[in-house]
Design a protein around this motif. Structure first.
Motif, PDB file in Angstrom:
ATOM      1  N   PHE A   1      11.330 -20.774  -2.910  1.00 34.62           N
ATOM      2  CA  PHE A   1      11.473 -21.224  -1.527  1.00 34.62           C
ATOM      3  C   PHE A   1      12.836 -21.823  -1.255  1.00 34.62           C
ATOM      4  N   GLU A   2      13.356 -22.567  -2.226  1.00 36.21           N
ATOM      5  CA  GLU A   2      14.671 -23.165  -1.997  1.00 36.21           C
ATOM      6  C   GLU A   2      15.725 -22.089  -1.811  1.00 36.21           C
TER       7      GLU A   2
ATOM      8  N   GLN B   1      15.255 -18.829  -1.035  1.00 36.25           N
ATOM      9  CA  GLN B   1      15.045 -18.052   0.197  1.00 36.25           C
ATOM     10  C   GLN B   1      15.595 -18.814   1.397  1.00 36.25           C
ATOM     11  N   ASP B   2      15.253 -20.082   1.461  1.00 33.89           N
ATOM     12  CA  ASP B   2      15.719 -20.892   2.584  1.00 33.89           C
ATOM     13  C   ASP B   2      17.234 -20.956   2.631  1.00 33.89           C
TER      14      ASP B   2
ATOM     15  N   ASP C   1       5.456 -12.218  11.592  1.00 35.24           N
ATOM     16  CA  ASP C   1       4.490 -13.050  12.321  1.00 35.24           C
ATOM     17  C   ASP C   1       5.156 -14.267  12.938  1.00 35.24           C
ATOM     18  N   VAL C   2       5.999 -14.905  12.127  1.00 36.58           N
ATOM     19  CA  VAL C   2       6.658 -16.135  12.548  1.00 36.58           C
ATOM     20  C   VAL C   2       8.151 -15.862  12.506  1.00 36.58           C
ATOM     21  N   LEU C   3       8.875 -16.473  13.404  1.00 37.76           N
ATOM     22  CA  LEU C   3      10.316 -16.293  13.391  1.00 37.76           C
ATOM     23  C   LEU C   3      10.864 -16.745  12.034  1.00 37.76           C
TER      24      LEU C   3
ATOM     25  N   VAL D   1       7.768  -9.873  16.435  1.00 38.72           N
ATOM     26  CA  VAL D   1       6.516  -9.130  16.512  1.00 38.72           C
ATOM     27  C   VAL D   1       6.228  -8.548  15.132  1.00 38.72           C
ATOM     28  N   SER D   2       4.993  -8.712  14.677  1.00 40.97           N
ATOM     29  CA  SER D   2       4.643  -8.163  13.371  1.00 40.97           C
ATOM     30  C   SER D   2       4.230  -6.705  13.525  1.00 40.97           C
TER      31      SER D   2
ATOM     32  N   VAL E   1       3.727 -10.751 -14.829  1.00 43.18           N
ATOM     33  CA  VAL E   1       2.740 -10.180 -15.741  1.00 43.18           C
ATOM     34  C   VAL E   1       2.597  -8.685 -15.481  1.00 43.18           C
ATOM     35  N   ASN E   2       2.546  -7.890 -16.553  1.00 45.29           N
ATOM     36  CA  ASN E   2       2.321  -6.440 -16.432  1.00 45.29           C
ATOM     37  C   ASN E   2       3.111  -5.808 -15.291  1.00 45.29           C
TER      38      ASN E   2
ATOM     39  N   GLY F   1       6.503 -12.524 -22.617  1.00 43.06           N
ATOM     40  CA  GLY F   1       5.387 -12.220 -23.507  1.00 43.06           C
ATOM     41  C   GLY F   1       4.220 -11.537 -22.829  1.00 43.06           C
ATOM     42  N   THR F   2       4.271 -11.424 -21.495  1.00 39.78           N
ATOM     43  CA  THR F   2       3.163 -10.793 -20.790  1.00 39.78           C
ATOM     44  C   THR F   2       3.624  -9.518 -20.095  1.00 39.78           C
ATOM     45  N   ARG F   3       4.555  -8.829 -20.716  1.00 41.08           N
ATOM     46  CA  ARG F   3       5.075  -7.561 -20.192  1.00 41.08           C
ATOM     47  C   ARG F   3       5.521  -7.677 -18.735  1.00 41.08           C
TER      48      ARG F   3
END
Lengths: 439, 493
Positions: free
Chosen positions: A128-129, A131-132, A178-180, A193-194, A307-308, A357-359
């Motif tokens: 989030f940091e 992206q913002d 959906d949201v600006l 508009v979505s 994961v995977n 470790g989880t591909r």
């Protein structure tokens, strides 16, 4: 309608038909220019899209999820292998097989380029940091640590909003969300508009008139009218498109040879006739940007692949295919306006160079951005690059950022809209534009 | 005894006034207000106990909230450890998805609890203030382990203190694992300082942005010094209490999941906002918070935010000045500040103004459902969760720490307004899902009857000619409801 035309309309002919060659180089300050920002939320694994096939280190780092090296010329085609990218700076790099069919024609036409080692200076690796901060377009750590700075005054507005303000009547901005989004929040009033899912008209004409009448004279009058009209337009476009699809299906069903041929092509491309997911949104987006909007934003989620993750097939491959098909469809559906359009695909950060470790892969730093457009001088990797060998990674973990996103996007915007230094400093304060020669 | 014209209010605006003290008024509240007058009504709201009325308490007790809090987090850690040792990748992924699912269920149940209270509690001001402070001290359910810490955060740290001293509220959120996890202070240690929480504690929780309208002025140096003060303030570690030397043992603090670990604390002396703070352990944190909340900027910042949410945005400057004065005189007593606000002539003027405060999505959804379903309170909160999501204001869903804005500009975009119209239509047409038990088919519910006596007495007289004309053009009771809930008058408080 001849067979070729039918195929073209079905949107499946990209591989078979050469795209219209670039008619003209984009002049600076083109009034009819279009810009679309695509935000991949979740931090996409650039190493699976733009595969460093020349790096032994890559194959050693990803024992189960690496994309195989391209098949040598004349060898048996392998759907599991990356496709070698021809062109400037691209030797030792390949494209993920799930996107190659739709995207290689654009690459060959010079209408697609990648900027690897791109991203922000933010090392938090927080979705989030980052992206913002990307959407804000302000310096990092930014105005927050510099009270009273010029950038502090821009806090709360996104860089696309500032671009829209700068361009004034020259641009018609819209967010397909959906949201600006944060990048479009700010002083300029931008509609949203979505385009997801079914988009029946929410209200019939009588109802729309009742609502519009009720709001007439209120301070929300124009924004409500715009919202209702936009939803109505989108619904009509969607309905018209559905009708075209129905026509196509019945035409194909009537011709057994055609039906068989279509099936064959679909099997080869793993592609459904009826567009789904992002491809459907992209088609709707193109219809709107062809007719009335010139500055757009859309986000695509689901890229947080701890994961995977999968390799040539799997969850990430599906996402990439969806995205690649969507962008190809967007370009085709735009028609002649594609020549004056620039699309930039960004993500908040890249992922770890090594698989976990989880591909899957964990949060990393540098990423690879996409730049596409009909007037582009692409077909190459742009920006600074590093050789991928042990010791080259940022914190021994992920791609370093050699091409800072504000400089990259600022450089593109400067060329596309002919912005001067003062204008650019409002959009990306304190950032020097980087001219990658793509426009 | 009717006291219509007193305490800065007239009877004509009583209904609207109730729509500020609560999410929306109802017949019982109006009768009570008419009987007692505003000051007494407000006094009763401010004295409301944190305990829920019995029926509401029973509905909340049925929610799957047990996995939250300290035990929940300890189980989460144990489960994470177990998963890390699973060799089979598919099984590992299944276990992770299951863990993820239980975290989402917890966050969902917390949302349901919040919404049940907002809809059904007669103590509307407590629930509004719970929303307000949860937003002021915002945490994001999607980050790290916050989902598991969220139910406790709201219930133990915030909700019991919504009318108390502001300093206590700050200390409670500061000691809450949800906040320490969300803003990374749990990671901050001497020599490896993380500034994130220190910065937000000043900028978002107490003083307002430096150089901004609250008049605060602190430097990057102050942020760094506060971050040093906060080193060692964190969350209990999975591997038990730290090993401490004899001198530090007395300085160790531990309560629930909260932990102050002296081994991670920077004991050097600090200077914050010009005041020296000697290295002493957690005591430094108390001193620093006391110093912050004593600042004029803090009084201004908090008052401004309250007035922007409840009265008008931008907030009337004279009102903010008075509220801030009350804040400082009373030592940050929130109830006293709220009294100054709710009985102010500025609020009365705002209630009489033709253009009023635009409801944010939460206020719009809750007030609409309260109004439409006053006779039969919904039991299933999931539709409301979905509407808030579509309108961009999900509970605990703000990813950045600044909380959702109160400004009209943030919520009146074109796409949002049309969505509101659609949601108004759904609410007005009586969605059975509001009464569905989990997993069962929605009940059959007719159109709610919005044109009640209260409507004719309180709402109808406030409607403008355009809305009256629109209502006359509707084709059914459902559409009439939809149009009323979509009207510009109903969009404003």
């Amino acid at each position: 309608m001849d067979r070729r035309e039918l195929l073209r309309r079905a949107g499946l002919a990209a591989a078979a038909m050469p795209l219209a060659s670039r008619a003209w180089a984009l002049p600076a300050g083109q009034a009819d220019a279009r810009f679309l920002l695509v935000f991949l939320r979740g931090g996409y694994d650039a190493n699976s899209l733009l595969v460093p096939t020349g790096s032994d280190f890559y194959y050693a780092s990803r024992p189960t999820i690496a994309i195989k090296r391209p098949v040598a010329e004349g060898g048996t085609p392998d759907p599991q292998a990356a496709i070698a990218l021809p062109g400037d700076g691209a030797s030792g790099w390949g494209l993920h097989p799930s996107v190659a069919e739709r995207l290689l024609p654009f690459w060959r036409q010079g209408q697609l380029a990648f900027v690897p080692f791109a991203g922000t200076d933010d090392l938090s690796r927080s979705h989030f940091e980052t992206q913002d901060s990307i959407e804000a377009g302000l310096p990092i750590p930014g105005d927050r640590s510099a009270p009273g700075s010029a950038a502090a005054a821009l806090r709360g507005s996104g860089f696309l909003n500032r671009l829209a303000s700068t361009l004034g009547a020259q641009a018609a901005p819209v967010a397909f969300t959906d949201v600006l989004p944060a990048s479009m929040a700010g002083p300029a009033a931008i509609p949203n508009v979505s385009l997801k899912g079914s988009l029946r008209a929410p209200f019939d004409e009588r109802q729309s008139a009742v609502y519009a009448g009720m709001y007439r004279g209120s301070r929300f009058s124009s924004v409500l009218a715009e919202g209702l009209e936009l939803r109505q337009t989108v619904a009509q476009e969607v309905e018209a498109e559905a009708a075209r699809q129905r026509d196509r299906s019945s035409a194909m069903a009537a011709d057994p040879a055609m039906a068989a041929r279509m099936q064959e092509m679909q099997a080869a491309s793993r592609q459904a006739i009826s567009a789904r997911g992002f491809e459907l949104e992209a088609r709707r987006m193109a219809q709107l940007m062809r007719e009335r909007y010139t500055l757009g934003f859309i986000d695509v989620g689901g890229w947080d692949t701890h994961v995977n993750q999968g390799g040539a097939q799997g969850q990430l491959a599906n996402l990439l295919q969806n995205l690649g098909s969507g962008l190809a469809t967007f370009a085709q559906e735009l028609g002649p306006a594609w020549d004056r359009t620039v699309v930039v695909v960004v993500s908040e950060f890249g992922r770890t160079f090594r698989e976990n470790g989880t591909r899957g892969t964990d949060h990393g730093h540098g990423s690879a951005y996409w730049v596409a457009g009909g007037g582009l001088r692409g077909g190459r990797l742009a920006g600074e690059q590093a050789v991928l060998r042990p010791g080259a990674l940022n914190q021994d973990r992920d791609f370093p950022v050699l091409n800072e996103y504000r400089a990259v996007i600022g450089g593109l915007l400067r060329r596309q809209y002919g912005l001067d230094a003062v204008q650019l400093a409002r959009i990306f304060p304190g950032s020097a534009p980087l001219d990658l020669g793509l426009l | 005894m009717p006291t219509g014209g007193t305490a800065a209010g007239s009877t004509a605006t009583d209904w609207r006034w109730l729509g500020r003290v609560g999410f929306a008024g109802d017949a019982a509240a109006l009768a009570e207000l008419r009987q007692q007058g505003r000051a007494a009504y407000l006094g009763r709201q401010l004295a409301a106990p944190p305990a829920d009325p019995p029926e509401l308490a029973a509905a909340i007790a049925a929610l799957p909230l047990a996995a939250g809090g300290p035990d929940g987090l300890r189980q989460l850690r144990a489960e994470n450890q177990r998963i890390n040792q699973i060799a089979d990748a598919d099984e590992k992924q299944r276990a992770r998805s299951e863990l993820n699912r239980s975290g989402n269920e917890l966050s969902n149940a917390t949302q349901h609890r919040h919404l049940l209270r907002a809809l059904r509690s007669p103590w509307q001001l407590r629930e509004q203030m719970t929303w307000f402070w949860m937003n002021h001290f915002s945490v994001y359910a999607g980050k790290a382990q916050v989902r598991w810490l969220l139910p406790e955060y709201e219930e133990q740290a915030i909700r019991p203190r919504v009318f108390g001293r502001f300093e206590d509220l700050v200390m409670a959120s500061l000691s809450a694992p949800a906040m320490l996890d969300y803003l990374d202070n749990a990671q901050s240690a001497v020599g490896k300082v993380n500034e994130n929480y220190a910065r937000e504690l000043m900028e978002l929780h107490t003083l307002g942005v430096s150089g901004g309208p609250s008049g605060s002025s602190y430097s990057q140096q102050d942020v760094q010094e506060l971050a040093r003060v906060l080193t060692g303030v964190g969350i209990e570690q999975a591997n038990g209490p730290p090993r401490l030397g004899p001198q530090r043992q007395a300085l160790y603090r531990h309560e629930g999941l909260f932990e102050f670990n002296p081994n991670r604390h920077d004991f050097g002396s600090k200077k914050l906002l010009g005041h020296a703070i000697a290295g002493s352990g957690f005591e430094e944190v108390r001193q620093a918070v006391a110093l912050l909340v004593r600042q004029r900027a803090c009084a201004m910042f908090v008052s401004q935010k309250l007035a922007a949410y409840f009265v008008a945005d931008p907030a009337p400057p004279a009102l903010v000045e008075r509220m801030a004065g009350r804040f400082q005189q009373s030592g940050g007593d929130i109830a006293a500040v709220l009294q100054a606000m709710f009985l102010s002539p500025e609020l009365e003027a705002a209630l009489q103004a033709p253009e009023r405060k635009f409801k944010d999505p939460f206020q719009f959804v809750v007030s609409s459902v309260r109004w439409a379903y006053a006779e039969r309170p919904p039991t299933n909160m999931q539709p409301l969760v979905g509407w808030l999501q579509q309108l961009g204001e999900p509970l605990y869903g703000r990813i950045s720490p600044d909380g959702y804005p109160a400004s009209e500009a943030a919520w009146a975009s074109s796409g949002q307004l049309v969505r509101r119209l659609e949601i108004a239509r759904t609410i007005g047409s009586g969605p059975g899902a509001l009464y569905a038990e989990a997993g069962s088919r929605p009940a059959r519910v007719g159109f709610p009857l919005l044109s009640s006596r209260l409507y004719y007495e309180q709402i109808e007289p406030q409607l403008g000619p355009a809305t009256r004309a629109a209502l006359l053009q509707t084709a059914s009771q459902g559409e009439w409801n939809a149009v009323l809930l979509a009207s510009p008058e109903w969009m404003q408080r």
